[in-house]
Design a protein around this motif. Structure first.
Motif, mmCIF file in Angstrom:
data_model
loop_
_atom_site.group_PDB
_atom_site.id
_atom_site.type_symbol
_atom_site.label_atom_id
_atom_site.label_comp_id
_atom_site.label_asym_id
_atom_site.label_seq_id
_atom_site.Cartn_x
_atom_site.Cartn_y
_atom_site.Cartn_z
ATOM 1 N N ASN B 132 2.842 5.846 -1.707
ATOM 2 C CA ASN B 132 3.306 4.947 -0.643
ATOM 3 C C ASN B 132 2.805 5.391 0.727
ATOM 4 O O ASN B 132 2.434 4.559 1.558
ATOM 5 N N ASN B 136 0.436 3.279 3.229
ATOM 6 C CA ASN B 136 0.813 3.038 4.629
ATOM 7 C C ASN B 136 -0.301 3.436 5.576
ATOM 8 O O ASN B 136 -0.616 2.708 6.522
ATOM 9 N N HIS B 142 2.173 -3.164 2.894
ATOM 10 C CA HIS B 142 2.881 -4.244 2.195
ATOM 11 C C HIS B 142 2.881 -4.050 0.688
ATOM 12 O O HIS B 142 3.642 -4.699 -0.029
ATOM 13 N N LEU B 143 2.012 -3.167 0.202
ATOM 14 C CA LEU B 143 1.954 -2.934 -1.244
ATOM 15 C C LEU B 143 2.912 -1.829 -1.698
ATOM 16 O O LEU B 143 3.077 -1.609 -2.890
ATOM 17 N N THR B 144 3.500 -1.134 -0.734
ATOM 18 C CA THR B 144 4.388 -0.033 -1.126
ATOM 19 C C THR B 144 5.606 -0.601 -1.864
ATOM 20 O O THR B 144 6.071 -1.692 -1.570
ATOM 21 N N THR B 145 6.054 0.161 -2.812
ATOM 22 C CA THR B 145 7.208 -0.294 -3.585
ATOM 23 C C THR B 145 7.892 0.921 -4.221
ATOM 24 O O THR B 145 7.413 2.044 -4.108
#
Lengths: 440, 287
Positions: B132, B136, B142-145
């Motif tokens: 993540n 960033n 926006h792809l972090t999860t």
């Protein structure tokens, strides 16, 4: 070549002679020890307080000291850290090789041992021993009371505490919550400012649900729900609705479902979260540099007028096996060892040295100046509680319920089921597996 | 004379046979017997015949775990074996330093699964994790999860350490297979003007089919047996999302003390794996 061999021989022979002499001496010493040990009674001990367990620095030496102080008793100590002990004990018991003395949880994980007679009813020993009179706080024996008998001695308590980082509350101009509406407001404000409101994992969330529910209940009423006498209703529905709402508001960090308790505390230590609700053993993991900013306060009330509620009880016990109980000599030795581990002295050391708030022993006295200041606050929080209730999954639910209850709360938190479905499912589970420990 | 020799030889085989019976056949028989009982490990066993199997048939968690196991098998076939093959082929070209590279590629195989799971848990951590944070930094925030809890990513995230762990093993097996491909065959192909893709597809892969079969059977077996990565990374959660049949069997037996049911799952898995191995052998043999 010949000279080399001679040189090697000259070097090797003295080494061999010295080591042979040493071995002979060791054998002689062994013989003497062996004679002493021959007369000693051997007790097989199994406990879980080893490795990274916070109580290990106190309990492990306590067993060793007992062994050293009793030349007539020889302890064969085996350890299985944390939850591993459950499997080790089960394997040993099913192989008819149960340890003579062991530590374990209460009814929730020991019920089958009580039912099968692997752990004996020690009510008579407790009643006939004046040393134990008033030693444990009220209700301490509840998790080891089963159908009229008492099966173990309490050694460790548990309690849940709500901690806030006052500096962060001031920084974001949020008032410290005293009721659910204020808590919701605080969660929303912190969320909007990019701060993770709670340093929590799914255990914390489950205990928030329990606290919000149990504020409406006394211990007796909670037992009635666990035994299936009274079905869960509005109180659980409202608590479920609220904890689901908190999850939806983003009160908990990403990954809180799979986060370890010790990991969650790091968010508080790193100043990334202003609120924390966890079991007392994690207090020892708090960063000392943050202590000045941290306050333990009562958990917010579901609605005004409800009593300030603390979830607390006894989680760990020491037992003797039925085989040890049947043998008068072993019974006496095992009983002495059990009393030693459950004594106020060990309780004091656990608080002062292991930084775990052990309140199982009512006679324990500790020096506040020797104790982590947050523990003193936790102690005061406990003393000021108007309603102290046990944890359902630690004490009151049958073990089969625990297996279903945890994933069910997770489903609720993830929004997979509605609060009403949660309540209905809980009632179904309890109906299938009611708590029978209070049946006579 | 020949008859006497046979008896002598049989006599010498007895210790091995006894060893095999005691350590392999007897636990299997025990597992089979225990799959027909209800047992918590302490109380008396209650014979319930096929009830455990009937329960398995109606257990949605088992089906979801089985589906996840098949997904792991799919990753073995589509990721683990192909990467293992290309690494083996790369080494087969005798590139400079191939001996060191061979060792390096094999290191994950001999690394403890606990250490690997720990590394991946640091990578996946949603707050402090490498993945993540990297996303960033490179502007893909926006792809972090939450990789281990997000229903879209969780199963793959738990399976990846396993895939990575055994790529080296597949590589070493396939590498040994590549050594057996006759040079003349390749040279003949080259003289006929085959390109690199044709060489792999039409010469090398058919030549190492028996080794590929071994890789497939091993991969499928390992995928079904796995439970340690699941246990270490998510313990099957949240709400059984990442459960595989191995972890479900383990949790039923050792966490919920439902030994009879756990054994029934073990037997069911064994039947599925033997069936898959049979199909793989049959299909590749017919080809």
């Amino acid at each position: 070549m010949g000279k080399k061999s001679l040189l090697y021989s000259l070097l090797i022979i003295p080494v061999l002679l010295v080591s042979a002499c040493q071995q002979e001496e060791a054998a002689e010493e062994g013989k003497t020890d062996g004679n002493e040990q021959e007369d000693a009674l051997t007790l097989d001990v199994l406990h879980s307080f080893t490795g990274e367990q916070p109580q290990a620095p106190v309990i492990e030496p306590a067993f060793e000291t007992f062994d050293e102080e009793h030349s007539d008793i020889n302890l064969q100590i085996e350890t299985a850290g944390g939850n591993d002990i459950e499997q080790v004990l089960r394997t040993q018991v099913s192989a008819d090789d149960a340890p003579d003395v062991f530590t374990h949880w209460g009814m929730r994980r020991s019920e089958s041992y009580f039912q099968n007679g692997d752990i004996p009813d020690i009510s008579e020993l407790i009643e006939s021993d004046s040393e134990l009179e008033g030693m444990f706080r009220e209700g301490s024996y509840t998790p080891v009371t089963y159908q009229g008998g008492v099966f173990g001695l309490p050694i460790l308590s548990y309690s849940y505490h709500f901690i806030v980082n006052t500096e962060m509350f001031e920084e974001y101009e949020v008032s410290v919550p005293t009721n659910y509406d204020e808590l919701k407001e605080a969660v929303t404000t912190f969320q909007e400012n990019g701060v993770i409101p709670f340093a929590a994992n799914n255990h914390s969330a489950r205990y928030m649900l329990l606290n919000l529910f149990s504020q409406h209940k006394t211990q007796e009423e909670m037992i009635e729900h666990a035994t299936g006498e009274e079905p869960f209703g509005d109180a659980l529905y409202t608590a479920a609705e609220r904890v689901q709402e908190l999850a939806e508001l983003g009160a908990f960090p990403d990954g809180y479902m799979s986060m370890e308790s010790a990991q969650a505390v790091q968010l508080l230590n790193a100043g990334q979260s202003p609120m924390y609700y966890q079991m007392d053993w994690t207090l020892g993991h708090l960063d000392e540099n943050q202590m000045e900013k941290l306050d333990i306060i009562p958990f917010p009330l579901a609605s005004d007028g409800l009593p300030q509620t603390t979830i607390s009880g006894n989680g760990q016990f020491i037992y003797m096996s039925n085989e040890a109980y049947e043998d008068p000599d072993k019974r006496e030795a095992a009983w002495e060892l059990m009393k030693k581990i459950a004594s106020p002295e060990i309780g004091r050391q656990i608080i002062e040295e292991a930084s775990v708030l052990d309140l199982s022993n009512s006679e324990v006295e500790f020096d506040e100046s020797n104790v982590n200041p947050i523990l003193v606050e936790a102690f005061e929080d406990q003393q000021s509680a108007e309603n102290i209730v046990p944890s359902y999954d630690e004490e009151l639910f049958a073990s089969e319920v625990e297996n279903e209850y945890w994933p069910l709360v997770d489903s609720l938190l993830l929004g997979d089921i509605t609060p009403q479905e949660f309540v209905d499912e809980m009632n179904n589970i309890i109906q299938e597996y009611p708590n029978v420990q209070f049946d006579e | 004379m020949v008859q006497q020799n046979r008896w002598t030889l049989s006599l010498f085989a007895i210790p091995t046979l006894l060893f095999y019976l005691y350590f392999f056949i007897s636990p299997l028989t025990n597992t089979l017997f225990d799959s027909f009982v209800e047992w918590d490990g302490i109380s008396d066993k209650v014979f319930i015949f096929l009830n455990n199997y009937m329960e398995i048939l109606q257990d949605p968690v088992f089906y979801s775990a089985l589906l996840n196991s098949f997904y792991w098998v799919a990753l073995v076939i589509t990721v683990q074996i192909p990467i293992g093959f290309f690494l083996a082929y790369f080494l087969y070209q005798k590139v400079k330093g191939f001996r060191i590279l061979r060792t390096v590629y094999f290191i994950p195989v001999v690394t403890s699964s606990v250490a690997i799971a720990l590394i991946f848990s640091f990578i996946y951590d949603p707050i402090f994790g490498l993945l993540n944070n990297t996303l960033n930094i490179i502007g893909l925030g926006h792809l972090t999860t939450d990789w281990l809890a997000n229903p879209v990513t969780a199963v793959t995230a738990v399976a990846l350490p396993f895939v990575w762990n055994f790529i080296g093993l597949m590589m070493i097996i396939l590498y040994s297979g590549l050594q057996t491909v006759p040079d003349e065959l390749i040279e003949a192909g080259e003289m006929d003007g085959v390109n690199a893709r044709q060489k792999i597809v039409h010469i090398i892969l058919p030549s190492i089919k028996p080794v590929l079969t071994i890789c497939l059977v091993l991969g499928v077996t390992y995928a079904f047996k796995q439970f340690d990565y699941v246990l270490l990374l998510t313990n099957g959660g949240p709400v059984h999302l990442t459960e595989v049949s191995g972890s479900y069997m383990y949790n039923q037996g050792f966490s919920e003390n439902n030994y009879g049911y756990g054994n029934a799952i073990a037997i069911t898995m064994m039947v599925i794996v033997v069936g898959l191995a049979f199909i793989i052998n049959k299909v590749l043999k017919e080809d």
